[in-house]
Design a protein around this motif. Structure first.
Motif, mmCIF file in Angstrom:
data_model
loop_
_atom_site.group_PDB
_atom_site.id
_atom_site.type_symbol
_atom_site.label_atom_id
_atom_site.label_comp_id
_atom_site.label_asym_id
_atom_site.label_seq_id
_atom_site.Cartn_x
_atom_site.Cartn_y
_atom_site.Cartn_z
ATOM 1 N N ARG A 76 -6.451 -49.269 -24.341
ATOM 2 C CA ARG A 76 -7.549 -49.649 -25.177
ATOM 3 C C ARG A 76 -7.022 -49.957 -26.433
ATOM 4 O O ARG A 76 -6.188 -49.236 -26.971
ATOM 5 C CB ARG A 76 -8.758 -48.544 -25.205
ATOM 6 N N PHE B 224 -19.553 -46.662 -31.494
ATOM 7 C CA PHE B 224 -20.206 -47.387 -30.209
ATOM 8 C C PHE B 224 -19.933 -48.732 -30.449
ATOM 9 O O PHE B 224 -19.841 -49.714 -29.397
ATOM 10 C CB PHE B 224 -21.594 -46.887 -30.191
ATOM 11 N N LYS B 225 -20.093 -49.321 -31.592
ATOM 12 C CA LYS B 225 -20.035 -50.635 -31.900
ATOM 13 C C LYS B 225 -18.898 -51.064 -32.672
ATOM 14 O O LYS B 225 -18.471 -50.239 -33.597
ATOM 15 C CB LYS B 225 -21.171 -51.163 -32.134
ATOM 16 N N GLY B 226 -18.376 -52.230 -32.546
ATOM 17 C CA GLY B 226 -17.559 -52.710 -33.582
ATOM 18 C C GLY B 226 -16.064 -52.181 -33.707
ATOM 19 O O GLY B 226 -15.388 -52.212 -34.666
ATOM 20 N N ILE C 69 -13.142 -54.308 -33.772
ATOM 21 C CA ILE C 69 -13.113 -55.220 -35.110
ATOM 22 C C ILE C 69 -12.471 -54.339 -36.180
ATOM 23 O O ILE C 69 -11.722 -54.705 -37.056
ATOM 24 C CB ILE C 69 -14.830 -55.519 -35.671
ATOM 25 N N PHE D 9 -5.727 -53.904 -23.761
ATOM 26 C CA PHE D 9 -6.609 -54.832 -23.536
ATOM 27 C C PHE D 9 -7.171 -55.054 -24.836
ATOM 28 O O PHE D 9 -7.325 -54.168 -25.722
ATOM 29 C CB PHE D 9 -7.857 -54.203 -22.635
ATOM 30 N N ASN E 225 -14.355 -59.752 -29.737
ATOM 31 C CA ASN E 225 -14.419 -59.406 -31.330
ATOM 32 C C ASN E 225 -13.241 -59.035 -31.957
ATOM 33 O O ASN E 225 -12.780 -59.572 -33.257
ATOM 34 C CB ASN E 225 -15.517 -58.489 -31.573
ATOM 35 N N GLN F 15 -10.947 -62.083 -32.353
ATOM 36 C CA GLN F 15 -11.180 -63.184 -33.258
ATOM 37 C C GLN F 15 -10.875 -62.427 -34.565
ATOM 38 O O GLN F 15 -10.445 -63.222 -35.500
ATOM 39 C CB GLN F 15 -12.843 -63.285 -33.083
ATOM 40 N N THR F 16 -10.909 -61.252 -34.831
ATOM 41 C CA THR F 16 -10.589 -60.510 -36.241
ATOM 42 C C THR F 16 -8.982 -60.762 -36.321
ATOM 43 O O THR F 16 -8.589 -61.046 -37.369
ATOM 44 C CB THR F 16 -11.019 -59.115 -36.260
ATOM 45 N N ASN G 170 -8.513 -60.521 -23.304
ATOM 46 C CA ASN G 170 -8.314 -60.236 -21.888
ATOM 47 C C ASN G 170 -9.233 -59.120 -21.326
ATOM 48 O O ASN G 170 -9.052 -58.414 -20.370
ATOM 49 C CB ASN G 170 -7.034 -59.922 -21.687
ATOM 50 N N LYS G 171 -10.370 -59.089 -22.045
ATOM 51 C CA LYS G 171 -11.251 -58.012 -21.350
ATOM 52 C C LYS G 171 -12.676 -58.370 -21.930
ATOM 53 O O LYS G 171 -12.841 -59.237 -23.148
ATOM 54 C CB LYS G 171 -10.865 -56.775 -22.090
ATOM 55 N N ASP G 172 -13.816 -58.386 -21.168
ATOM 56 C CA ASP G 172 -15.075 -58.539 -21.623
ATOM 57 C C ASP G 172 -15.388 -57.808 -22.857
ATOM 58 O O ASP G 172 -15.013 -56.769 -23.287
ATOM 59 C CB ASP G 172 -16.043 -58.518 -20.690
ATOM 60 N N GLY G 173 -16.702 -58.198 -23.659
ATOM 61 C CA GLY G 173 -17.258 -57.593 -24.758
ATOM 62 C C GLY G 173 -17.784 -56.323 -24.159
ATOM 63 O O GLY G 173 -18.115 -55.999 -23.110
ATOM 64 N N HIS G 174 -17.630 -55.189 -25.185
ATOM 65 C CA HIS G 174 -18.103 -53.816 -24.669
ATOM 66 C C HIS G 174 -19.482 -53.692 -25.355
ATOM 67 O O HIS G 174 -19.688 -54.038 -26.428
ATOM 68 C CB HIS G 174 -17.119 -52.899 -25.441
ATOM 69 N N TRP G 175 -20.288 -52.672 -24.800
ATOM 70 C CA TRP G 175 -21.492 -52.309 -25.123
ATOM 71 C C TRP G 175 -21.460 -51.001 -25.390
ATOM 72 O O TRP G 175 -21.051 -50.098 -24.663
ATOM 73 C CB TRP G 175 -22.612 -52.697 -24.287
ATOM 74 N N TYR H 192 -22.838 -50.632 -38.704
ATOM 75 C CA TYR H 192 -22.769 -51.032 -37.375
ATOM 76 C C TYR H 192 -21.467 -51.869 -37.126
ATOM 77 O O TYR H 192 -21.535 -52.740 -35.945
ATOM 78 C CB TYR H 192 -24.030 -52.013 -37.341
ATOM 79 N N GLY H 193 -20.432 -51.875 -37.958
ATOM 80 C CA GLY H 193 -19.203 -52.598 -37.736
ATOM 81 C C GLY H 193 -19.273 -54.041 -37.743
ATOM 82 O O GLY H 193 -18.653 -54.737 -37.007
ATOM 83 N N LEU I 89 -15.013 -61.667 -42.016
ATOM 84 C CA LEU I 89 -15.900 -61.964 -40.639
ATOM 85 C C LEU I 89 -16.986 -61.489 -40.450
ATOM 86 O O LEU I 89 -17.209 -60.182 -40.893
ATOM 87 C CB LEU I 89 -14.856 -61.816 -39.521
ATOM 88 N N PHE J 287 -19.984 -60.391 -37.763
ATOM 89 C CA PHE J 287 -20.069 -60.660 -36.247
ATOM 90 C C PHE J 287 -21.822 -60.335 -36.355
ATOM 91 O O PHE J 287 -22.370 -59.082 -36.240
ATOM 92 C CB PHE J 287 -19.649 -59.321 -35.504
ATOM 93 N N LEU K 17 -23.948 -57.957 -34.194
ATOM 94 C CA LEU K 17 -23.976 -56.336 -34.253
ATOM 95 C C LEU K 17 -24.677 -56.201 -35.621
ATOM 96 O O LEU K 17 -24.964 -54.775 -35.911
ATOM 97 C CB LEU K 17 -22.360 -55.960 -34.820
ATOM 98 N N ALA L 22 -24.148 -47.695 -22.164
ATOM 99 C CA ALA L 22 -22.724 -47.974 -22.064
ATOM 100 C C ALA L 22 -22.076 -46.844 -21.743
ATOM 101 O O ALA L 22 -21.047 -46.599 -20.925
ATOM 102 C CB ALA L 22 -22.377 -48.469 -23.472
ATOM 103 N N GLN M 198 -19.353 -56.339 -17.404
ATOM 104 C CA GLN M 198 -18.536 -56.008 -16.754
ATOM 105 C C GLN M 198 -18.791 -55.439 -15.225
ATOM 106 O O GLN M 198 -18.103 -55.025 -14.562
ATOM 107 C CB GLN M 198 -17.617 -55.030 -17.212
#
Lengths: 119, 284, 299
Positions: free
Chosen positions: A19, A48-50, A53, A71, A75, A78-79, A114-119, B79-80, B90, B92, B95, C146, C182
């Motif tokens: 990861r 949990f998010k970002g 990034i 992986f 986001n 892109q960064t 190479n991996k989908d976005g995470h939630w 929230y990053g 950038l 996002f 988020l 999640a 996923q």
């Protein structure tokens, strides 16, 4: 050249953490001297998010030119892309071995996540 | 008076009760469909929509001419949603929670506000009822701002009926908070009872009087009635399990129109609610 | 490893009863109840709550009255109207963004971590289960969803199980989006009512938006044959295979009252036979058998 590697521990002997955003540590390594700095990614790991990034911004901040990881999500990619950091994904094994392999040349740089976005 | 119709469990009959109740009350009513993820009221009332407006939330846009890349915006954002790089920032948008922290903290005034659309709300009318519904855009997640926007049109001179979303988290709270009465619709099954208990806990936190409608009576057992008795929650109406009602619903028709005897029942339901709310107001 | 997420958009169409029924049929599986807001699967599966873990999902601002000078800066910066004129923060309105905490000139606002719920690892008679309980009136249901899906995956890897059955939440918002990322495929449980159809279409659009294959089953299909035909047509147009139909059958409620799946209660009921057929259809569907990137297995 400085490169960043996602790692499960804070030494070059530790395993690469597949990861990126949620890696335990991020090692920034000088490929010539193998001197390195380990950055605790714990805050991000539990975010949990970002997470990707923030980790990506940190890698750019430490002047790494390349990231070696397992992986990389959209986001984070892109960064890194915006920061001009190239990504080599699908890596595994000991950090030191991954670096040695990278130094031999011929690394294939990722063109996207190479991996989908995470939630 | 604001009556919020909620349930905990989905599919117990909130929309049925909200629409039939709204149509039965013989005074001026506004009906808000606050189940903005899956708004269904319009399917039963077929209102004429005369106005549509987007619900927007501000997201940051960075003026790179002014930005000194000091990272204060990135650090305040919990929230990053911002990444400050050496020569770029950038944003996002997915988020971002529109908390405004980045606007406030930027010492260079380099953070501008830009609108992001979360969904839209529609104003309409049907049979003397003023109708407003919200609709979350596919892939968006910010539900409470849409509900708050709908509720900003509350007219204190009217009876406001709110069809709330299922569950017990933030969207439900946004639809129940500051209502005068919460009407909980449940069904007499183990799932219905379990989720009713959660809904009652939610109502207790908000400190709003509540009552029950038990729908599909006869399909399960009487545990819900026993629970209501024990908790001292009034059962204001019971609707029997009847395949005919299920079929009326399936076609998008109104019970009070196909089974006119129900009109009086819904009027009685409203009277009981008005009494409870009146008593509380009188007691103040 | 494959994960099937059961959704419906509209609540009360039978997601949980059908998930429980699948649990009776599936082999080598982990169960995951992603309806953390109003979880019901445990009422049938009777898990043993082997391990309980607190879910810390956020923070909440609290004004320290001793340090507060009532300058009003927090009221000014709070976009959620959570600071009352009495300089107290309404925990229900507080989003936990921390902007007031960072901008208070007196540093008079504390920001303790809040416990938003609990999650559990359990054993059931059908296999291990990961489930959760979001605290009443709490935020962050998406994060909790999640988290437990991630835990279900870990559990599956550890125990060498190759299927995750996830009972999803209603709607199309935050927790639903968190429950499908996923996933291998989504099963939409629809019902032949105007609202059932409308809501199925919205979930269908969501699955397309996130590029996850969806299939449809129609519960209570005999309630309104016309609407059932409409569902079939819509599903076909949206390239969502219809994997079966289930009769309006009171067996579901009767079984629920006994805390049993429909197969345990009466394996010869009409609904049982129809659900068995649906399960077989799902297992043989190409979209559910697409090869998975082997490295993704480790995530």
């Amino acid at each position: 050249m400085k490169i960043a590697v996602s790692a499960q521990g804070k030494t070059l002997d530790s395993s690469l953490d597949p990861r990126f955003g949620r890696a335990a540590y991020i090692l920034v390594v000088d490929t010539e001297t193998l001197e390195f700095e380990a950055f605790d990614n714990g805050n991000n790991k539990n975010a949990f998010k970002g997470a990707g990034i923030q980790a990506a911004a940190m890698v750019s901040d430490k002047n790494a030119e390349v990231l070696l990881t397992g992986f990389c999500g959209p986001n984070a990619f892109q960064t890194l892309d915006a920061a001009g950091v190239k990504v080599v994904s699908d890596q595994s094994g000991r950090v030191i071995d991954v670096i040695q392999k990278f130094k031999q040349g011929g690394a294939v740089y990722a063109e996207g996540a190479n991996k989908d976005g995470h939630w | 008076m604001i009556i919020s119709i909620a349930s905990g469990k989905g599919g117990t009959g909130k929309t049925t009760v909200a629409t039939n109740l709204a149509l039965s009350i013989e005074s001026c009513v506004q009906l808000f469909d606050c189940d903005v993820e899956e708004p269904n009221v319009h399917l039963f009332l077929n209102p004429v929509i005369h106005k549509k407006e987007p619900v927007i939330a501000p997201v940051p846009r960075i003026d790179l001419e002014k930005c000194t890349f000091c990272k204060k915006c990135m650090n305040i954002c919990r929230y990053g949603a911002l990444a400050v790089l050496k020569k770029d920032v950038l944003v996002f948008e997915n988020l971002c929670h529109s908390c405004g922290g980045c606007f406030e903290i930027c010492p260079e005034n380099a953070v501008m506000e830009k609108d992001r659309s979360l969904g839209d709300i529609e104003h309409g009318s049907v049979k003397g009822i003023a109708f407003i519904q919200g609709r979350l855009s596919i892939g968006q997640v910010m539900v409470p701002p849409i509900i708050k926007k709908i509720r900003s049109y509350t007219d204190p001179n009217l009876i406001t009926i709110i069809d709330a979303p299922p569950g017990t988290s933030c969207p439900v709270i946004a639809a129940m908070n500051k209502a005068d009465f919460i009407l909980l619709v449940t069904e007499p099954t183990p799932f219905g009872l379990h989720d009713l208990k959660l809904a009652v806990e939610t109502v207790k936190i908000l400190g709003i009087p509540c009552g029950l409608v038990i729908n599909r009576v006869g399909i399960g057992n009487d545990e819900v009635n026993r629970y209501a008795e024990k908790e001292n929650i009034p059962v204001l109406m019971e609707i029997p399990f009847d395949k005919k009602i299920a079929q009326i619903y399936s076609r998008g028709e109104m019970i009070i129109e196909k089974m006119p005897e129900y009109k009086t029942k819904f009027q009685n339901l409203f009277k009981k609610i008005a009494q409870i709310v009146g008593k509380k107001e009188g007691g103040k | 490893m494959r994960e099937l997420v059961i959704l419906s958009g509209k609540g009360g169409t039978g997601k949980t009863s059908i998930t429980a029924a699948f649990a009776s049929l599936a082999q080598n599986m982990v169960l995951c109840d992603a309806d953390v807001d109003a979880a019901d699967l445990h009422l049938i599966l009777k898990p043993d709550f082997k391990k309980t873990i607190e879910f810390k999902g956020g923070h909440e601002a609290v004004i320290n009255k001793e340090l507060c000078t009532q300058c009003g800066r927090c009221i000014e910066v709070c976009r959620f109207g959570a600071v009352k004129d009495s300089f107290e923060i309404d925990p229900i309105d507080c989003e936990g963004c921390g902007v007031c905490v960072d901008l208070c000139p007196e540093k008079a606002i504390d920001f303790p971590e809040t416990i938003c719920g609990q999650w559990y690892i359990s054993n059931t008679r059908f296999g291990p289960m990961v489930h959760a309980r979001l605290g009443i009136a709490q935020e962050n249901s998406g994060k909790l969803v999640a988290l437990i899906r991630g835990e279900a995956k870990k559990l599956a890897i550890k125990n060498n199980l190759d299927l995750i059955l996830t009972d999803g939440p209603p709607g199309i918002g935050c927790p639903v989006i968190a429950s499908i990322g996923q996933a291998t495929a989504i099963l939409i449980v629809s019902e032949p009512t105007v609202s059932g159809i409308h809501d199925m279409e919205r979930v269908g659009q969501l699955s397309k938006h996130f590029n996850i294959p969806a299939m449809v089953c129609i519960n209570k299909y005999d309630l309104n044959p016309k609407q059932t035909e409409k569902i079939m047509a819509i599903a076909q147009k949206a390239s969502m295979p219809v994997v079966g139909r289930i009769s309006f059958d009171q067996t579901f409620t009767e079984a629920m009252i006994q805390a049993q799946t429909i197969f345990e209660y009466n394996h010869q009921s009409q609904a049982s036979m129809e659900v068995r057929q649906i399960w077989d259809n799902i297992l043989s569907l190409p979209s559910f058998n697409a090869p998975v990137n082997p490295i993704l297995k480790h995530l």
